[in-house]
Design an enzyme around this catalytic site. Structure first.
Site, PDB file in Angstrom:
ATOM      1  N   ASN A  11     121.745  80.143  54.655  1.00  0.00           N
ATOM      2  CA  ASN A  11     121.737  81.430  53.941  1.00  0.00           C
ATOM      3  C   ASN A  11     121.191  81.204  52.530  1.00  0.00           C
ATOM      4  OD1 ASN A  11     122.341  83.841  52.666  1.00  0.00           O
ATOM      5  ND2 ASN A  11     124.574  83.614  52.812  1.00  0.00           N
ATOM      6  N   TRP A  12     119.962  81.673  52.304  1.00  0.00           N
ATOM      7  CA  TRP A  12     119.314  81.409  51.009  1.00  0.00           C
ATOM      8  C   TRP A  12     119.854  82.294  49.882  1.00  0.00           C
ATOM      9  CZ3 TRP A  12     113.290  80.672  51.669  1.00  0.00           C
ATOM     10  CH2 TRP A  12     113.047  79.714  52.655  1.00  0.00           C
ATOM     11  N   LYS A  13     120.566  83.350  50.250  1.00  0.00           N
ATOM     12  CA  LYS A  13     121.068  84.324  49.265  1.00  0.00           C
ATOM     13  C   LYS A  13     119.913  84.857  48.407  1.00  0.00           C
ATOM     14  CE  LYS A  13     125.548  82.182  49.628  1.00  0.00           C
ATOM     15  NZ  LYS A  13     126.827  81.865  49.031  1.00  0.00           N
ATOM     16  N   HIS A 115     129.143  89.461  54.780  1.00  0.00           N
ATOM     17  CA  HIS A 115     129.346  88.277  53.932  1.00  0.00           C
ATOM     18  C   HIS A 115     130.299  88.638  52.792  1.00  0.00           C
ATOM     19  CE1 HIS A 115     128.580  85.030  51.139  1.00  0.00           C
ATOM     20  NE2 HIS A 115     128.118  84.344  52.161  1.00  0.00           N
ATOM     21  N   GLU A 117     130.277  88.023  49.780  1.00  0.00           N
ATOM     22  CA  GLU A 117     129.635  88.501  48.544  1.00  0.00           C
ATOM     23  C   GLU A 117     129.274  89.981  48.660  1.00  0.00           C
ATOM     24  OE1 GLU A 117     126.683  85.416  48.386  1.00  0.00           O
ATOM     25  OE2 GLU A 117     128.249  83.968  47.878  1.00  0.00           O
ATOM     26  N   GLU A 187     134.443  81.968  56.900  1.00  0.00           N
ATOM     27  CA  GLU A 187     134.096  81.534  55.546  1.00  0.00           C
ATOM     28  C   GLU A 187     135.239  81.861  54.596  1.00  0.00           C
ATOM     29  OE1 GLU A 187     129.648  81.051  54.892  1.00  0.00           O
ATOM     30  OE2 GLU A 187     130.111  83.117  54.449  1.00  0.00           O
ATOM     31  N   GLY A 193     130.690  78.310  47.596  1.00  0.00           N
ATOM     32  CA  GLY A 193     130.083  77.956  46.318  1.00  0.00           C
ATOM     33  C   GLY A 193     131.019  77.238  45.362  1.00  0.00           C
ATOM     34  N   SER A 233     130.816  75.625  51.102  1.00  0.00           N
ATOM     35  CA  SER A 233     130.622  74.298  50.513  1.00  0.00           C
ATOM     36  C   SER A 233     130.301  73.211  51.541  1.00  0.00           C
ATOM     37  CB  SER A 233     131.845  73.894  49.672  1.00  0.00           C
ATOM     38  OG  SER A 233     131.985  74.778  48.577  1.00  0.00           O
ATOM     39  N   GLY A 254     125.172  77.558  52.532  1.00  0.00           N
ATOM     40  CA  GLY A 254     124.574  78.265  51.403  1.00  0.00           C
ATOM     41  C   GLY A 254     123.781  77.298  50.537  1.00  0.00           C
TER      42      GLY A 254
HETATM   43  P1  PGA Z   1     127.962  77.700  50.107  1.00  0.00           P
HETATM   44  O1  PGA Z   1     127.781  79.178  50.688  1.00  0.00           O
HETATM   45  O2  PGA Z   1     127.531  76.746  51.198  1.00  0.00           O
HETATM   46  O3  PGA Z   1     127.067  77.641  48.902  1.00  0.00           O
HETATM   47  O4  PGA Z   1     129.400  77.524  49.772  1.00  0.00           O
HETATM   48  C1  PGA Z   1     128.096  79.496  52.016  1.00  0.00           C
HETATM   49  C2  PGA Z   1     127.890  80.961  52.265  1.00  0.00           C
HETATM   50  O5  PGA Z   1     128.149  81.776  51.382  1.00  0.00           O
HETATM   51  O6  PGA Z   1     127.434  81.363  53.352  1.00  0.00           O
END
Ligand code: PGA
Length: 275
Positions: A11-13, A115, A117, A187, A193, A233, A254
């Site tokens: 997931n590049w966000k 997600h 976020e 998640e 993150g 993470s 991520g």
């Molecule tokens: P992260 O993000 O690997 O940077 O913790 C994972 C995600 O939000 O899908």
């Protein structure tokens, strides 16, 4: 025994302009060709603006698996693309939104929905996530449904009930046949993150709980087929112990997927992970 196929999603966000995205894919393609992973389904989720360019770059390398199936050369694992979100309507007056047919048009096979976020910064509710899950399934896109508890909820021993509520809400009206196309990503919000992934014990417990709910919902044969990914993470260093857990079918990555050597190492570990 045939090794289980692992599903690894990057997931590049909100990262990468078009030239940067193409650069990333070129680098990743080189690494994958040098040491092709096996037993891994690879999906990357660039931002909307880069989906088309990423699909073209993958096609040039013979690595793209679009809606019509793979174009991959023998020896190279195909890569599919996912969107990070979408609207549930096919078209309409929804300024700024992107619809399922638009994503299909770009060759997307998957779409991430719910997600944390999106839930946290954009107020997405379970009811809204449900509409997206249903729309994705209606259009032949595999939804990657993200669920997870906050640190506070875990501290209050609410992890199980939070996961159960999120699943029940988002999967209402999804029948057994459609269920086979759903992917679930566990998640924990506190792990995203933060550099602090769930421990193998925490991940095992949550994944077992999710598996039990979906097998109860869709019966054993469908419930067992739904991949349950871990996200939060994930790094090349910890992916091995996470995939060693029988209940973990793959990962939603991520930060680490923005660095091609790290993402390639994650894929390499996933390909050698025990069944
Ligand atoms: P992260 O993000 O690997 O940077 O913790 C994972 C995600 O939000 O899908």
């Amino acid at each position: 025994m045939t090794p289980r196929l692992r599903l690894i999603v990057g997931n590049w966000k909100m990262h990468k302009t078009i030239p940067e995205a193409v650069g990333l894919v070129e680098h990743l393609a080189d690494l994958l060709k040098k040491s092709p992973p096996t037993n891994v389904t690879i999906v990357i989720a660039p931002p909307f603006t880069a989906l088309s360019a990423v699909a073209s770059a993958l096609t040039t390398h013979g690595l793209f698996e679009g809606t019509g199936g793979g174009t991959s050369r023998p020896g190279s694992p195909p890569v599919s693309i996912a969107a990070q979100d979408m609207h549930w309507e096919d078209a309409g007056a929804y300024t700024g939104e992107v619809s399922p047919p638009m994503l299909k048009d770009l060759g997307c096979r998957y779409v991430i929905v719910g997600h944390s976020e999106r839930r946290r910064y954009f107020g997405e509710t379970d009811a809204l996530v449900r509409k997206k899950v249903l729309a994705a399934l209606r259009h032949g896109l595999r939804p990657i449904l993200c669920i997870g508890e906050t640190w506070d909820q875990r501290a209050r021993n609410q992890t199980g009930s939070v996961l159960a509520a999120q699943l029940t809400e988002a999967l209402t009206d999804v029948d057994k046949d459609q269920g086979a196309d759903v992917v679930i990503a566990y998640e924990p919000v506190w792990a995203i993150g933060s550099g602090q992934p769930a421990t193998p014990t925490q991940a095992r417990e949550a994944h077992r709980h999710i598996r039990a709910r979906i097998t109860a919902r869709w019966r054993h044969e469908t419930g067992e087929r739904v991949p349950i990914l871990y996200g939060g993470s994930v790094t090349p260093e910890n992916i091995g112990e996470l995939l060693a857990i029988r209940e973990v079918d793959g990962a939603l990555v991520g930060g680490a997927c923005l660095d091609p050597p790290q993402f390639a190492r994650i894929l390499a570990v996933a390909s050698s992970a025990k069944a």
